[in-house]
Design an enzyme around this catalytic site. Structure first.
Site, PDB file in Angstrom:
ATOM      1  N   GLY A 141      11.314  -7.922 -27.185  1.00 27.82           N
ATOM      2  CA  GLY A 141      12.048  -9.552 -26.502  1.00 27.82           C
ATOM      3  C   GLY A 141      12.645  -8.102 -25.073  1.00 27.82           C
ATOM      4  N   TYR A 190       1.557 -16.465 -41.384  1.00 25.19           N
ATOM      5  CA  TYR A 190       1.880 -15.920 -40.223  1.00 25.19           C
ATOM      6  C   TYR A 190       0.816 -15.314 -39.421  1.00 25.19           C
ATOM      7  CZ  TYR A 190       3.619 -11.915 -36.861  1.00 25.19           C
ATOM      8  OH  TYR A 190       3.938 -11.268 -36.509  1.00 25.19           O
TER       9      TYR A 190
HETATM   10  N1  LIG Z   1       6.806  -5.696 -34.778  1.00 25.73           N
HETATM   11  C1  LIG Z   1       6.205  -5.757 -34.495  1.00 25.73           C
HETATM   12  O1  LIG Z   1       5.027  -5.330 -35.888  1.00 25.73           O
HETATM   13  C2  LIG Z   1       5.101  -6.852 -34.311  1.00 25.73           C
HETATM   14  C3  LIG Z   1       5.715  -8.240 -33.997  1.00 25.73           C
HETATM   15  N2  LIG Z   1       4.950  -9.161 -33.087  1.00 25.73           N
HETATM   16  C4  LIG Z   1       5.927 -10.509 -32.850  1.00 25.73           C
HETATM   17  O2  LIG Z   1       6.072  -9.633 -31.342  1.00 25.73           O
HETATM   18  C5  LIG Z   1       7.934 -10.518 -30.993  1.00 25.73           C
HETATM   19  C6  LIG Z   1       8.855 -10.048 -31.515  1.00 25.73           C
HETATM   20  O3  LIG Z   1       9.601  -9.637 -32.521  1.00 25.73           O
HETATM   21  P1  LIG Z   1       9.839  -8.672 -32.970  1.00 25.73           P
HETATM   22  O4  LIG Z   1      10.731  -7.829 -31.686  1.00 25.73           O
HETATM   23  O5  LIG Z   1       9.359  -7.749 -33.463  1.00 25.73           O
HETATM   24  O6  LIG Z   1      11.249  -8.351 -33.870  1.00 25.73           O
HETATM   25  P2  LIG Z   1      12.217  -8.918 -33.781  1.00 25.73           P
HETATM   26  O7  LIG Z   1      13.136  -9.628 -34.723  1.00 25.73           O
HETATM   27  O8  LIG Z   1      13.056  -7.358 -33.601  1.00 25.73           O
HETATM   28  O9  LIG Z   1      12.583  -9.792 -32.659  1.00 25.73           O
HETATM   29  C7  LIG Z   1      12.068 -11.034 -32.851  1.00 25.73           C
HETATM   30  C8  LIG Z   1      13.653 -11.691 -31.817  1.00 25.73           C
HETATM   31  O10 LIG Z   1      12.991 -13.311 -31.888  1.00 25.73           O
HETATM   32  C9  LIG Z   1      14.313 -14.039 -32.191  1.00 25.73           C
HETATM   33  N3  LIG Z   1      14.409 -15.626 -32.970  1.00 25.73           N
HETATM   34  C10 LIG Z   1      14.004 -15.875 -33.707  1.00 25.73           C
HETATM   35  N4  LIG Z   1      14.081 -16.778 -33.578  1.00 25.73           N
HETATM   36  C11 LIG Z   1      13.965 -17.929 -32.699  1.00 25.73           C
HETATM   37  C12 LIG Z   1      14.095 -18.701 -32.658  1.00 25.73           C
HETATM   38  N5  LIG Z   1      14.249 -19.855 -33.042  1.00 25.73           N
HETATM   39  N6  LIG Z   1      14.170 -18.575 -31.190  1.00 25.73           N
HETATM   40  C13 LIG Z   1      15.023 -18.057 -29.669  1.00 25.73           C
HETATM   41  N7  LIG Z   1      14.841 -16.437 -30.518  1.00 25.73           N
HETATM   42  C14 LIG Z   1      14.469 -16.503 -31.501  1.00 25.73           C
HETATM   43  C15 LIG Z   1      15.351 -13.321 -32.801  1.00 25.73           C
HETATM   44  O11 LIG Z   1      16.441 -13.434 -33.270  1.00 25.73           O
HETATM   45  C16 LIG Z   1      15.306 -11.501 -32.518  1.00 25.73           C
HETATM   46  O12 LIG Z   1      16.009 -11.224 -31.174  1.00 25.73           O
HETATM   47  C17 LIG Z   1       7.033 -11.574 -32.148  1.00 25.73           C
HETATM   48  O13 LIG Z   1       6.919 -12.782 -31.669  1.00 25.73           O
HETATM   49  C18 LIG Z   1       6.677 -10.952 -33.870  1.00 25.73           C
HETATM   50  O14 LIG Z   1       5.441 -11.733 -34.355  1.00 25.73           O
HETATM   51  C19 LIG Z   1       3.782  -9.174 -33.307  1.00 25.73           C
HETATM   52  C20 LIG Z   1       2.740  -7.620 -33.687  1.00 25.73           C
HETATM   53  C21 LIG Z   1       3.661  -6.987 -34.135  1.00 25.73           C
HETATM   54  C1  LIG Z   2       5.967 -10.933 -40.658  1.00 26.01           C
HETATM   55  C2  LIG Z   2       4.481 -10.204 -39.595  1.00 26.01           C
HETATM   56  C3  LIG Z   2       5.637  -8.904 -38.761  1.00 26.01           C
HETATM   57  C4  LIG Z   2       5.142  -8.377 -38.687  1.00 26.01           C
HETATM   58  C5  LIG Z   2       3.519  -8.137 -38.238  1.00 26.01           C
HETATM   59  C6  LIG Z   2       2.953  -8.450 -36.976  1.00 26.01           C
HETATM   60  O1  LIG Z   2       2.740  -8.976 -36.452  1.00 26.01           O
HETATM   61  C7  LIG Z   2       1.724  -7.435 -37.384  1.00 26.01           C
HETATM   62  C8  LIG Z   2       0.728  -7.094 -37.831  1.00 26.01           C
HETATM   63  C9  LIG Z   2      -0.535  -6.319 -37.355  1.00 26.01           C
HETATM   64  C10 LIG Z   2      -1.302  -5.682 -38.287  1.00 26.01           C
HETATM   65  C11 LIG Z   2      -2.370  -6.191 -39.636  1.00 26.01           C
HETATM   66  C12 LIG Z   2      -3.044  -5.824 -39.989  1.00 26.01           C
HETATM   67  C13 LIG Z   2      -3.542  -5.465 -41.196  1.00 26.01           C
HETATM   68  C14 LIG Z   2      -5.165  -4.766 -41.274  1.00 26.01           C
HETATM   69  C15 LIG Z   2      -5.183  -5.228 -42.027  1.00 26.01           C
HETATM   70  O2  LIG Z   2      -5.047  -5.968 -43.381  1.00 26.01           O
HETATM   71  C16 LIG Z   2      -6.853  -4.418 -42.802  1.00 26.01           C
HETATM   72  O3  LIG Z   2      -7.740  -5.213 -41.963  1.00 26.01           O
HETATM   73  C17 LIG Z   2      -7.077  -3.552 -42.762  1.00 26.01           C
HETATM   74  C18 LIG Z   2      -6.764  -2.256 -43.131  1.00 26.01           C
HETATM   75  C19 LIG Z   2      -6.898  -1.023 -43.369  1.00 26.01           C
HETATM   76  C20 LIG Z   2      -7.037  -0.686 -42.427  1.00 26.01           C
HETATM   77  C21 LIG Z   2      -7.832   0.747 -42.147  1.00 26.01           C
HETATM   78  C22 LIG Z   2      -9.349   0.415 -41.675  1.00 26.01           C
HETATM   79  O4  LIG Z   2      -8.918   0.924 -39.982  1.00 26.01           O
HETATM   80  O5  LIG Z   2     -10.306   0.634 -41.870  1.00 26.01           O
END
Ligand SMILES: NC(=O)C1=CN([C@@H]2O[C@H](COP(=O)(O)OP(=O)(O)OC[C@H]3O[C@@H](n4cnc5c(N)ncnc54)[C@H](O)[C@@H]3O)[C@@H](O)[C@H]2O)C=CC1
Ligand SMILES: CC/C=C\C[C@H](O)/C=C/C=C\C=C\C=C\C(=O)[C@@H](O)C/C=C\CCC(=O)O
Length: 257
Positions: free
Chosen positions: A17, A150
């Site tokens: 964000g 999630y």
């Molecule tokens: N980092 C990752 O691997 C991925 C993240 N996302 C999504 O991206 C978005 C941002 O997450 P990130 O920046 O990665 O995590 P982060 O944990 O760094 O940031 C999340 C932000 O949301 C805020 N937040 C939490 N609860 C809240 C509430 N009730 N009201 C307002 N704000 C609130 C937190 O204070 C924080 O600033 C999320 O929706 C997450 O699910 C999606 C895919 C992958």
């Molecule tokens: C608590 C959650 C916080 C962050 C999660 C975030 O939003 C991201 C999740 C993103 C991706 C997850 C991917 C998962 C993939 C799998 O579990 C398998 O289907 C793939 C496994 C291996 C990949 C190797 C391949 O491509 O064959």
């Protein structure tokens, strides 16, 4: 394209964000930063105001799981900036141990933010039109057995996005819906994903899938918001495949819009 636009970003105090907000400011947009973390948000506000100008951004404490809180923040942003034309529903958590809280933030919060965005922006009710971006996840497109709750919130959000985008009345409203689905990205939320029942298995998946740098996700985000027509589109960003697009109504993915 983003010059003169006014964005409302949730969960903007850190992580994605914060990075989206900075990218928007860099492009000349004005940004209302909102987050539940007041201290961090106010520090960021002062840092960004120094860099981009006092009139370019403001911070509002806002908990997206409270519809009242969200509405007040929208109203405050409109009072300050005159209008909003980009809503980024980004706030999210990854706490598998608290399903209800996660649904309220990741799904209900994004739905409430989208509805308020439409209410403020729709041209047929006096608004100027605009775009709603919902930040879901690739975990909203493929099942991940380690984080089922999630996934449920993010599958729900992708379903909401697709349904809203298929509304035939959107044209007269002048509103578009875009959806961003990053895979694992280098932010604090990854700490949550290691608190699940089988953390070693999560680590194994992360090792296979890889971790996006935040900058790559910002690139995908900007391509989505700068597109003249992003309605119904889904953009995925992953360490393996980079930025991929799915246009509305298509089941094909491509590396360009
Ligand atoms: N980092 C990752 O691997 C991925 C993240 N996302 C999504 O991206 C978005 C941002 O997450 P990130 O920046 O990665 O995590 P982060 O944990 O760094 O940031 C999340 C932000 O949301 C805020 N937040 C939490 N609860 C809240 C509430 N009730 N009201 C307002 N704000 C609130 C937190 O204070 C924080 O600033 C999320 O929706 C997450 O699910 C999606 C895919 C992958
Ligand atoms: C608590 C959650 C916080 C962050 C999660 C975030 O939003 C991201 C999740 C993103 C991706 C997850 C991917 C998962 C993939 C799998 O579990 C398998 O289907 C793939 C496994 C291996 C990949 C190797 C391949 O491509 O064959």
């Amino acid at each position: 394209m983003l010059l003169q636009r006014t964005a409302f970003v949730t969960g903007a105090a850190q992580g994605l964000g914060k990075a989206f907000s900075e990218a928007l400011l860099e492009k000349g947009a004005r940004v209302c930063l909102t987050d539940i973390q007041t201290q961090k948000g106010l520090l960021l506000e002062s840092e960004l105001q120094k860099k981009y100008g006092k009139d370019k951004c403001m911070f509002m404490q806002c908990d997206v799981s409270s519809a009242t809180n969200l509405r007040k923040s929208f109203n405050a942003a409109v009072s300050q900036f005159g209008h909003i034309d980009l809503v980024v529903n980004n706030a999210g958590i990854g706490d598998e141990s608290n399903m209800e809280k996660m649904i309220n933030i990741n799904l209900m919060g994004a739905i409430a933010g989208s509805a308020l965005g439409v209410e403020h922006m729709r041209k047929d009710k006096g608004g100027k039109g605009g775009v709603v971006i919902n930040v879901a996840s690739t975990a909203g497109l493929i099942p991940v057995y380690l984080i089922p709750s999630y996934c449920a919130t993010k599958f729900g959000l992708v379903g909401y996005h697709r349904s809203c985008a298929s509304n035939p009345h959107l044209k007269e409203m002048g509103v578009q819906f875009g959806c961003l689905c990053p895979a694992f990205t280098d932010t604090d939320i990854l700490k949550d994903v290691l608190k699940v029942e089988y953390p070693e298995e999560v680590k194994g998946i992360i090792q296979q899938v890889g971790i996006n740098p935040v900058e790559r996700v910002v690139q995908g985000f900007l391509q989505l918001v700068e597109s003249p027509n992003c309605n119904g589109d889904i953009v995925t960003v992953s360490a393996q495949d980079g930025i991929q697009y799915q246009k509305k109504g298509s089941n094909k993915w491509s590396s360009h819009l």
